[in-house]
Design an enzyme around this catalytic site. Sequence first.
Site, PDB file in Angstrom:
ATOM      1  N   TYR A  15       5.172  21.896 -15.069  1.00  0.00           N
ATOM      2  CA  TYR A  15       5.934  20.669 -15.238  1.00  0.00           C
ATOM      3  C   TYR A  15       5.339  19.499 -14.146  1.00  0.00           C
ATOM      4  CZ  TYR A  15       9.217  22.849 -18.095  1.00  0.00           C
ATOM      5  OH  TYR A  15       9.436  23.903 -19.208  1.00  0.00           O
TER       6      TYR A  15
ATOM      7  N   HIS B  50      10.130  34.332 -17.936  1.00  0.00           N
ATOM      8  CA  HIS B  50       9.666  34.083 -19.083  1.00  0.00           C
ATOM      9  C   HIS B  50       8.143  34.542 -19.374  1.00  0.00           C
ATOM     10  CE1 HIS B  50       9.374  29.721 -18.908  1.00  0.00           C
ATOM     11  NE2 HIS B  50       8.324  30.231 -18.702  1.00  0.00           N
ATOM     12  N   HIS B  51       7.366  34.355 -18.298  1.00  0.00           N
ATOM     13  CA  HIS B  51       6.145  34.638 -18.368  1.00  0.00           C
ATOM     14  C   HIS B  51       5.848  36.218 -18.139  1.00  0.00           C
ATOM     15  CE1 HIS B  51       4.769  30.402 -17.771  1.00  0.00           C
ATOM     16  NE2 HIS B  51       5.777  30.290 -17.250  1.00  0.00           N
TER      17      HIS B  51
ATOM     18  N   SER C 178      -3.732  19.528   0.550  1.00  0.00           N
ATOM     19  CA  SER C 178      -3.977  18.010  -0.151  1.00  0.00           C
ATOM     20  C   SER C 178      -2.615  17.854  -0.912  1.00  0.00           C
ATOM     21  CB  SER C 178      -5.211  18.123  -0.779  1.00  0.00           C
ATOM     22  OG  SER C 178      -5.255  17.197  -1.709  1.00  0.00           O
ATOM     23  N   SER C 179      -2.435  18.396  -1.822  1.00  0.00           N
ATOM     24  CA  SER C 179      -1.250  18.371  -2.817  1.00  0.00           C
ATOM     25  C   SER C 179      -0.119  18.026  -1.960  1.00  0.00           C
ATOM     26  CB  SER C 179      -0.955  19.467  -3.699  1.00  0.00           C
ATOM     27  OG  SER C 179      -2.102  19.688  -4.543  1.00  0.00           O
TER      28      SER C 179
ATOM     29  N   LYS D  19      13.838  13.269 -24.465  1.00  0.00           N
ATOM     30  CA  LYS D  19      12.738  12.529 -24.168  1.00  0.00           C
ATOM     31  C   LYS D  19      11.978  12.040 -25.403  1.00  0.00           C
ATOM     32  CE  LYS D  19      10.743  12.527 -20.327  1.00  0.00           C
ATOM     33  NZ  LYS D  19      11.412  12.005 -19.230  1.00  0.00           N
TER      34      LYS D  19
ATOM     35  N   THR E 297      13.975  17.741 -23.026  1.00  0.00           N
ATOM     36  CA  THR E 297      12.643  17.585 -23.521  1.00  0.00           C
ATOM     37  C   THR E 297      12.634  16.956 -24.760  1.00  0.00           C
ATOM     38  OG1 THR E 297      12.024  19.704 -22.571  1.00  0.00           O
ATOM     39  CG2 THR E 297      10.282  18.339 -24.003  1.00  0.00           C
TER      40      THR E 297
ATOM     41  N   GLU F  18       5.095  24.356 -11.483  1.00  0.00           N
ATOM     42  CA  GLU F  18       3.643  23.690 -11.691  1.00  0.00           C
ATOM     43  C   GLU F  18       3.311  23.379 -13.138  1.00  0.00           C
ATOM     44  OE1 GLU F  18       1.226  23.265  -9.588  1.00  0.00           O
ATOM     45  OE2 GLU F  18      -0.535  22.876 -11.026  1.00  0.00           O
TER      46      GLU F  18
ATOM     47  N   ASP G 150       0.809  -1.187  -0.102  1.00  0.00           N
ATOM     48  CA  ASP G 150      -0.112  -0.075   0.099  1.00  0.00           C
ATOM     49  C   ASP G 150       0.867   1.292  -0.213  1.00  0.00           C
ATOM     50  OD1 ASP G 150      -2.221   2.034   0.503  1.00  0.00           O
ATOM     51  OD2 ASP G 150      -3.233   0.186   1.300  1.00  0.00           O
TER      52      ASP G 150
END
Lengths: 519, 182
Positions: A249, A294-295, A161-162, A323, A320, A247, A97
């Site tokens: 990712y 960059h945002h 929770s997370s 992958k 990336t 977040e 478990d």
Amino acid sequence: MAHDHHPTGLSRWLFTTNHKDIGTMYLWFSFIMFLIGGLMALGIRLELFQPGLQFWDPNFFNTLTTMHGLIMVFGAVMPAFVGLANWLIPMQIGAPDMALPRMNNWSFWILPFAFGLLLSSLFMEGGAPNFGWTFYAPLSTKFGPPSTDFFIFGVHLMGISSIMGAINVIVTVFNMRAPGMTLMKMPMFVWTWVITAFLLIMVMPVLAGAVTMMLTDRHFGTSFFDAAGGGDPVMFQHIFWFFGHPEVYIMILPAFGIASHIIPAFSRKPLFGYSSMVYATASIAFLSFIVWAHHMFTVGMPVAGELYFMIATMIIAVPTGVKIFNWVATMWRGSLTFETPMLFALAFVVLFTLGGVSGVMLAMTPVDKQYHDTYFVVAHFHYVLFPGAIFGTIAAVYYWLPKWTGNMYSEFWGKIHFWFSIIAVNLTFFPMHFSGLAGMQRRVPDYNMMFEGFNQMSSIGAFMLGFGQIIFLGVLIHCIKGGKGKATDKVWEGAEGLEFTHLPSPAPYHSFEQSPEVK
Amino acid sequence: MSKANNKNVLFKAIGITALMTVFAFAMVPLYNVFCEITGINGKVVVSEALYDEVETDTNRTVTIEFITSINRGMPWEFKSTINKIDVHPGELKEVMFYARNYSQKTITGQAVPSVAPGQASFYLNKTECFCFDQQTLKPGEEIKMPMKFYIDPELPEHLHTVTMSYVLFNATSKGSDSVAAN
């Protein structure tokens, strides 16, 4: 099994500490949230079918975009991955478990309350939060509706929770692996999830800090983001995106893990470059912490800052790319078959790459000044989230559903679901690239006549996409009720991993009470 | 597999979470320190500078521009008496700013300064500024406010225009600004 006794009815679900029960609840919860968030998206697309204002007043339109974003990010994608982690990680590492089963129960049961708080704001005076899912100050502090406080406490709860879910994964993976399963023998899904869990415990506290500062700015006279009191609204964006970039990712790494299981299984070849996959995932996670601005290329950063964030962001394309090439190399000269999970995984690889390419375009500071806050950005992040995170989750559900239920789903309807979704997802989001490049802004209910054609395509696609997910619901219920007959223990010819080689289908309520030997 | 091991890892993970919570709040002072050190963001040091006979460089002229703006919910008129001025580095200059409260209430204002390009903020020295403290004006009252400054002669060669911006905020009672806006 003789000792397989547990409460039945409602109390089974309320008090359960079984990882499979909790995983099931997480998955259904996220599916319900997915449908609610999807309805909001349809509300947005309905209004945008034509220029001018038809259905909603602009404030309610803003509410729809805000709640759609919040519910999809925190209610649909994240709980879906925690649900998959609950179901799969103990079975994949040969543990009975999760390590902290009672905390597991708690971390799930916080979620209905968190989203109850958030959704209740829709019925409050002044309306629900309307400042976008990024809740930039001072829009959310000074000018936010009264219900903003419900949003703040909702975010606090889902953060708790997370964090608990993530801690549980970390403890389980470090302490409960079967003898012989060294770190570098762990299945890729476990690897990507443990890295995600570290991202979660590092950035969810930052999000909690940001909303706490908002709360004290709104009610307790502080001035974190209020220039009149010596604060700085731009600082809000820095804190938010320090959380926000890791977040994104968090919402994709587990899907990378899923693709790394499904593609080898249906190529009947082992995963190409396992260790490079592990290192690539870890470097993506590390890089995610140092690229947040960059945002914010349009806030007025010095050129040196813009250059740094631009180059650092583009470097992410390297791991990336590793992958993606590994997945392609896995398929190279494999004997491929195209069952539903494989179709979704292939669509994931192709369309996620497309979203990645528009990401590299957005990373370029000079052009970002044109793309910023246009539909090009909307197209970009929906390409990485819908065909990325959500197709990844759907692929995982189709792949492991026979193991969970013991029944085969209907391959025919699964394929119908796939073709419907792949056509609709492109019809919805591809035209947004063009309307964005031509200058259509996000989060505005009205638009220039010249964008009408693109928007009508998007709206038709969105309704098709929504309808397609009802097919998915039908396939799921059909499969749970018996489906197309019993699944074999191995389910798929090329399936690998303890859950397929060491457990019957359906997986028993308690599995691996005796640790398996891993060689 | 043992319970003790679980506790060990659990506490480490909770420790990371706690550290990151502290870090989230530590970002606030870190951000300000970072901006001050690097001069990013046009943040200027809000404190008095001393003018002690800095040598004036008469061979060089720098144009100083002034921008004033009113934040939402601030019923004042606010402007500088001149739009721009040419100064020699090292020369002490005084510029007057004008403010008038046209509302029916007594209101306290706070001006927040900023400088563009951000790099110039290291070389801009104010010996006196209304932005160092708040102003309270009765209904209809007006005020002339001085700002004295000099440009450090060390100002990099490529900078020939410096823009000083002031945004006036309503600081009467924080939190009720949105009410005042209506």
